[in-house]
Design a protein around this motif. Structure first.
Motif, PDB file in Angstrom:
ATOM      1  N   GLU A  63     -11.026  -4.247  -1.587  1.00 38.60           N
ATOM      2  CA  GLU A  63      -9.717  -4.630  -2.139  1.00 38.60           C
ATOM      3  C   GLU A  63      -8.633  -3.477  -1.814  1.00 38.60           C
ATOM      4  O   GLU A  63      -7.362  -4.068  -1.590  1.00 38.60           O
ATOM      5  CB  GLU A  63      -9.485  -4.833  -3.466  1.00 38.60           C
ATOM      6  N   ASP A  64      -8.880  -2.410  -1.516  1.00 42.04           N
ATOM      7  CA  ASP A  64      -7.902  -1.418  -1.251  1.00 42.04           C
ATOM      8  C   ASP A  64      -7.654  -1.133   0.367  1.00 42.04           C
ATOM      9  O   ASP A  64      -7.096  -0.404   0.696  1.00 42.04           O
ATOM     10  CB  ASP A  64      -8.336   0.121  -1.984  1.00 42.04           C
ATOM     11  N   LEU A  77     -16.086  -6.333   1.608  1.00 46.48           N
ATOM     12  CA  LEU A  77     -14.706  -6.097   1.518  1.00 46.48           C
ATOM     13  C   LEU A  77     -14.259  -5.257   0.593  1.00 46.48           C
ATOM     14  O   LEU A  77     -15.098  -5.111  -0.418  1.00 46.48           O
ATOM     15  CB  LEU A  77     -14.114  -7.470   1.525  1.00 46.48           C
ATOM     16  N   GLN A 117      -3.583 -16.498   0.440  1.00 50.93           N
ATOM     17  CA  GLN A 117      -4.641 -16.047  -0.183  1.00 50.93           C
ATOM     18  C   GLN A 117      -5.644 -17.130  -1.061  1.00 50.93           C
ATOM     19  O   GLN A 117      -6.146 -16.978  -2.025  1.00 50.93           O
ATOM     20  CB  GLN A 117      -4.076 -15.238  -1.559  1.00 50.93           C
ATOM     21  N   ILE A 142      -7.629  -3.828   2.741  1.00 45.62           N
ATOM     22  CA  ILE A 142      -7.692  -5.538   2.910  1.00 45.62           C
ATOM     23  C   ILE A 142      -8.083  -6.050   4.143  1.00 45.62           C
ATOM     24  O   ILE A 142      -7.691  -5.491   5.399  1.00 45.62           O
ATOM     25  CB  ILE A 142      -6.276  -5.773   2.341  1.00 45.62           C
ATOM     26  N   THR A 143      -8.536  -7.086   4.290  1.00 50.51           N
ATOM     27  CA  THR A 143      -8.607  -7.996   5.546  1.00 50.51           C
ATOM     28  C   THR A 143      -7.753  -8.928   5.508  1.00 50.51           C
ATOM     29  O   THR A 143      -7.664  -9.855   4.693  1.00 50.51           O
ATOM     30  CB  THR A 143     -10.035  -8.604   5.516  1.00 50.51           C
ATOM     31  N   MET A 157      -5.493  -1.867   7.408  1.00 49.44           N
ATOM     32  CA  MET A 157      -6.199  -3.300   7.264  1.00 49.44           C
ATOM     33  C   MET A 157      -7.610  -3.126   7.976  1.00 49.44           C
ATOM     34  O   MET A 157      -7.346  -2.681   9.165  1.00 49.44           O
ATOM     35  CB  MET A 157      -5.365  -4.481   7.762  1.00 49.44           C
ATOM     36  N   GLN A 162       0.728  -1.345   0.008  1.00 46.20           N
ATOM     37  CA  GLN A 162      -0.158   0.046  -0.070  1.00 46.20           C
ATOM     38  C   GLN A 162       0.692   1.190  -0.136  1.00 46.20           C
ATOM     39  O   GLN A 162       1.778   1.215   0.806  1.00 46.20           O
ATOM     40  CB  GLN A 162      -0.828  -0.020   1.399  1.00 46.20           C
TER      41      GLN A 162
END
Length: 525
Positions: free
Chosen positions: A334-335, A332, A344, A337-338, A282, A6
Motif C-alpha cells: 500500500e506504500d 502489492l 478504487q 501503489i499500483t 508507483m 506520498q
C-alpha cells in the motif's frame, strides 16, 4: 475514489550529470503560432453537451471593437480550437478621463461547462491554485495586456469587475501565442473510410500535439508534468504520427538521471525551472520505464541509448524483487501503489501480476540486445510468474482471472492478462469474448488510460469490431459532448466525474487519452 499523497522526504536521489546532459541534448525547439479568435459566444443550456452547457455564437469577432463594457459586463471568446499558450489583448478606455483603475477577471476554459462553476465554491483535494483565472488591476489605459502565464484553453471569458461610472472600456486584437514542440501540419495521417474514426483520430492527434511541450506533459492545464504512465502511451502515439523520437529520449534520460538511491524510478518529474524528481513512486509506473525503453529501441535502435539506459531499467527490476515471491506471486504494497486506473472500485492484484509479466518480457528483450547473461535468470522468473498466473489466478470453471483475497473478477485483470499474453491466442480470444459478454457495459473504470488497455486487449484478442465499437462509444462519446481534445477522466455513466472530488480542476486535454492515434494505426492500418 480515494488517494493518498506520498510524502517521502527521507528519500535520497541520484543526480547523474552525464545523463542530464544527454536529456538537454534532446531539448526541443518550441514552435510558436499566433491564433486569433473565431467568434464571440454565449453559454446556453444544451442537454447534449457536458454538464448541459453548450455555446452559441453571439457576435462576430469583428464586432468586438465596436462594443463598450462597463461594470459587471462580460464576453466570451471562442478561439475555434484548443490552445496551449499565452493570451494578449489591447484595451482602451472610452468616455471621461480615467479616474480609477480598471479591474478585470479573466477565466480560461477547455470546455464551456467550466464557466458554470465558481472557484469560491471549490472543495476538492487538489490545490485551488490550478484554477485558470486571473484578477487584474490596470492603472493606465490604453494598454496591450500580455498575460505572463501559459494557459490551456479554447474559451476566454473577460469580465469587467469595475471601472467607474464616468468611463467604460473597449477591447481589440485578442490573440494567443500558441506553442508545441511539434507541427500538427506535419503529422503522419492514415486514411480512413470511416468518418467517425477519422474524427476520433484527429481529436487524439490534437490531444497529443498540445501535450508535446518541453517534455511529454500529462496535461497542459494541470499538472504540466512528465509522468511515466502517460509517457509510455504518448510515445507510442507519437511514433505513428509526429515521430519525434528525440522528445522520448529526452524524457527517458530525465527519469534515468534522477532515480532514488535504491534504484526506484520516480512516477513523475518536474521540469519547469530545474529538474526535480517527485517523491511519488508507483509499482507499475516504475516498470513502465522498461516498457518505454523497449518500445523506443524497437522503433529506432540506438546502441548508445541501450548502453546508457538499460542499467537503469535493470536496477528498477531488481528493486521490485521484494514484491515477487519465489513461486512467482506479485504482492502489492500500500506504500508503493499500483495505479492501473484512478478507480478504487476494483482489486488490482492480478493487474499488477500481468503488468509484471508484460514488462519482464520487454526486459528480457533488452537483456538480449545488451548481451546480458542475466537474461537466463529473467526467463526462469518469467516462467514462474506465468505459471502462478495460469495455475493460481485463472479460474477454469469461471473462465476468468480472479484477483485479490475475495477472488474478484474484474475487467482490468482480464485486459492486462491478455496484453501480457499469458494465455495463447485462442484462449485470449475466448477470454475477451467472454469478458465482452459478461463484464460489459463497462462500469467503475474512471479514465481513458484504462479504457485504452481494454480496447487494446480487444484488438489483441482478434475482436476488431468490438474494439472499434468501444472506441466509438467511449472516445466518440467525448466528442459528442463537445471535446476537441480528450479528457483526463471520463465515466460515461457519470460524465462530470472527477477523481479529485470536484470537476473544477479536471483536465480536458490529457496525454493518456490520445491513444486512438496509436490503436488505429497499429490495428487498422
Amino acid at each position: 475514489m480515494s488517494f493518498k499523497f506520498q510524502i517521502n522526504t527521507d528519500i535520497k536521489f541520484n543526480r547523474n550529470k552525464y545523463l542530464l546532459a544527454k536529456a538537454d541534448k534532446y531539448k526541443p525547439e518550441i514552435i510558436h503560432k499566433t491564433v486569433f479568435p473565431k467568434e464571440l459566444v454565449k453559454l446556453i443550456k444544451d442537454k447534449s453537451q457536458l454538464d448541459d452547457v453548450g455555446i452559441k455564437k453571439s457576435n462576430s469577432i469583428e464586432q468586438l471593437t465596436t462594443m463598450s463594457f462597463a461594470k459587471d459586463d462580460s464576453f466570451i471568446l471562442d478561439m475555434g480550437r484548443h490552445c496551449v499558450g499565452k493570451f494578449q489583448i489591447h484595451i482602451e478606455h472610452v468616455g471621461s478621463p480615467m479616474d480609477a483603475p480598471l479591474t478585470l477577471k479573466i477565466r480560461f476554459a477547455e470546455m464551456p461547462n467550466e464557466f458554470k462553476y465558481n472557484s469560491d465554491d471549490y472543495n476538492g483535494w487538489l490545490s485551488k491554485s490550478w484554477m485558470q483565472e486571473e484578477l487584474i488591476h490596470i492603472d493606465t489605459l490604453p494598454v496591450d495586456l500580455q498575460l505572463s502565464r501559459r494557459y490551456s484553453f479554447r474559451y476566454v471569458e473577460i469580465t469587467v469587475v469595475d471601472t467607474s461610472p464616468k468611463w467604460s472600456v473597449q477591447f481589440s486584437r485578442p490573440t494567443v501565442i500558441a506553442q508545441s514542440s511539434v507541427d500538427k501540419l506535419k503529422a503522419i495521417r492514415p486514411n480512413f473510410d470511416d468518418k467517425e474514426l477519422e474524427q476520433i483520430y484527429q481529436v487524439g492527434l490534437n490531444t497529443l500535439h498540445e501535450c508535446m511541450q518541453d517534455v511529454f506533459e500529462d496535461g497542459p492545464k494541470r499538472d504540466r508534468r512528465l509522468w511515466l504512465g502517460d509517457l509510455r502511451l504518448q510515445a507510442l502515439a507519437n511514433y505513428t504520427s509526429f515521430d519525434n523520437t528525440n522528445l522520448v529520449k529526452r524524457c527517458l534520460y530525465l527519469f534515468a538521471a534522477m532515480t532514488a538511491k535504491d534504484g526506484r524510478i520516480s512516477a513523475n518529474v518536474f521540469t519547469n525551472n530545474e529538474y526535480i524528481p517527485d517523491d511519488t513512486f508507483m509499482y507499475d509506473y516504475g516498470l513502465f520505464f522498461i516498457s518505454t525503453l523497449d518500445d523506443l529501441l524497437k522503433h529506432e535502435f540506438s546502441q548508445e541509448i541501450l548502453d546508457d539506459l538499460y542499467p537503469i531499467a535493470k536496477k528498477q527490476w531488481e528493486y521490485d524483487q521484494k514484491f515477487i515471491t519465489s513461486e512467482g506471486k506479485v504482492i502489492l504494497d500500500e506504500d508503493y501503489i499500483t495505479f492501473v486506473d484512478w478507480s478504487q472500485d476494483f482489486d488490482k492484484t492480478t493487474s499488477a501480476q500481468a503488468i509484471t509479466i508484460y514488462t519482464l518480457k520487454q526486459l528480457i528483450n533488452l537483456a538480449g540486445l545488451a548481451k546480458d547473461s542475466e537474461k537466463i535468470r529473467y526467463q526462469k522468473q518469467l516462467e514462474k510468474l506465468e505459471s502462478y498466473a495460469k495455475n493460481k489466478l485463472f479460474d477454469k470453471d469461471k473462465g476468468f482471472f480472479i484477483s485479490g483475497p475475495k477472488k474478484e473478477i474484474n475487467l482490468a485483470s482480464q485486459a492486462w492478462m491478455v496484453l501480457a499474453h499469458v494465455l495463447n491466442d485462442k484462449e485470449n480470444h475466448l477470454l475477451m469474448k467472454k469478458s465482452k459478454k459478461e463484464l460489459f457495459p463497462i462500469k467503475g473504470i474512471a479514465t481513458p488510460y484504462m479504457y485504452h488497455h481494454v480496447d487494446q486487449a480487444l484488438f489483441e484478442a482478434g475482436l476488431k469490431d468490438d474494439a472499434i465499437k468501444l472506441m466509438k462509444e467511449y472516445w466518440g462519446k467525448m466528442i459528442s459532448l463537445g471535446a476537441d481534445t480528450y479528457w483526463e477522466a471520463f465515466e460515461p455513466e457519470q460524465p462530470n466525474f472527477s477523481p479529485y472530488g470536484n470537476a473544477m480542476v479536471n483536465s480536458f486535454c490529457h496525454a493518456w487519452s490520445c491513444t486512438p492515434v496509436w490503436l488505429l494505426h497499429e490495428y487498422l492500418n
